[in-house]
Write a protein that holds these residues in place. Structure first.
Motif, PDB file in Angstrom:
ATOM      1  N   SER A  55       0.828  -1.201   0.000  1.00 31.77           N
ATOM      2  CA  SER A  55       0.000   0.000   0.000  1.00 31.77           C
ATOM      3  C   SER A  55       0.864   1.254   0.000  1.00 31.77           C
ATOM      4  CB  SER A  55      -0.916  -0.016   1.227  1.00 31.77           C
ATOM      5  OG  SER A  55      -1.717   1.125   1.257  1.00 31.77           O
ATOM      6  N   ARG A  56       1.913   1.238   0.792  1.00 30.26           N
ATOM      7  CA  ARG A  56       2.826   2.384   0.848  1.00 30.26           C
ATOM      8  C   ARG A  56       3.516   2.596  -0.496  1.00 30.26           C
ATOM      9  NH1 ARG A  56       7.649   2.473   5.091  1.00 30.26           N
ATOM     10  NH2 ARG A  56       5.947   2.768   6.537  1.00 30.26           N
ATOM     11  N   ALA A  57       3.956   1.503  -1.115  1.00 27.64           N
ATOM     12  CA  ALA A  57       4.636   1.608  -2.413  1.00 27.64           C
ATOM     13  C   ALA A  57       3.685   2.153  -3.475  1.00 27.64           C
ATOM     14  CB  ALA A  57       5.184   0.256  -2.825  1.00 27.64           C
ATOM     15  N   ALA A  58       2.423   1.701  -3.447  1.00 30.89           N
ATOM     16  CA  ALA A  58       1.441   2.195  -4.420  1.00 30.89           C
ATOM     17  C   ALA A  58       1.176   3.681  -4.206  1.00 30.89           C
ATOM     18  CB  ALA A  58       0.144   1.398  -4.305  1.00 30.89           C
ATOM     19  N   PHE A  62       2.039   6.719  -6.809  1.00 31.55           N
ATOM     20  CA  PHE A  62       0.975   7.608  -7.253  1.00 31.55           C
ATOM     21  C   PHE A  62       1.370   9.069  -7.072  1.00 31.55           C
ATOM     22  CE2 PHE A  62      -2.738  10.196  -6.194  1.00 31.55           C
ATOM     23  CZ  PHE A  62      -3.478  10.055  -7.359  1.00 31.55           C
ATOM     24  N   PHE A  63       1.893   9.397  -5.901  1.00 38.84           N
ATOM     25  CA  PHE A  63       2.230  10.788  -5.637  1.00 38.84           C
ATOM     26  C   PHE A  63       3.459  11.232  -6.408  1.00 38.84           C
ATOM     27  CE2 PHE A  63      -0.488   9.993  -1.905  1.00 38.84           C
ATOM     28  CZ  PHE A  63      -1.396  11.021  -2.134  1.00 38.84           C
ATOM     29  N   LYS A  64       4.386  10.333  -6.710  1.00 38.75           N
ATOM     30  CA  LYS A  64       5.537  10.705  -7.533  1.00 38.75           C
ATOM     31  C   LYS A  64       5.109  10.978  -8.965  1.00 38.75           C
ATOM     32  CE  LYS A  64       9.143   8.472  -4.863  1.00 38.75           C
ATOM     33  NZ  LYS A  64      10.082   7.384  -4.755  1.00 38.75           N
TER      34      LYS A  64
END
Length: 68
Positions: A55-58, A62-64
């Motif tokens: 979840s953190r990686a997704a 997304f924000f990058k």
């Protein structure tokens, strides 16, 4: 085998496992049950950790993408 004067007395059932608790009163079967229980809990913790990391990686990806 040593004589146990308390062998015939009923033992109170032991509750959930507590980290650091005295294990001297547990039988081999009870220890095996505790090991199995703790191994299942370790697997559950690892699954929860992996889900959070995914979840953190997704979210990070997304924000990058939005910053470019």
């Amino acid at each position: 085998m040593a004589f146990d004067p308390f062998a015939d007395e009923p033992r109170a059932p032991l509750g959930a496992h507590e980290i650091g608790q005295d294990l001297s009163m547990l039988s081999v079967d009870e220890l095996d049950e505790r090991v199995a229980l703790l191994e299942k809990e370790i697997a559950r913790l690892r699954e929860a950790k992996a889900a959070k990391e995914n979840s953190r990686a997704a979210a990070s990806a997304f924000f990058k993408l939005g910053q470019g």
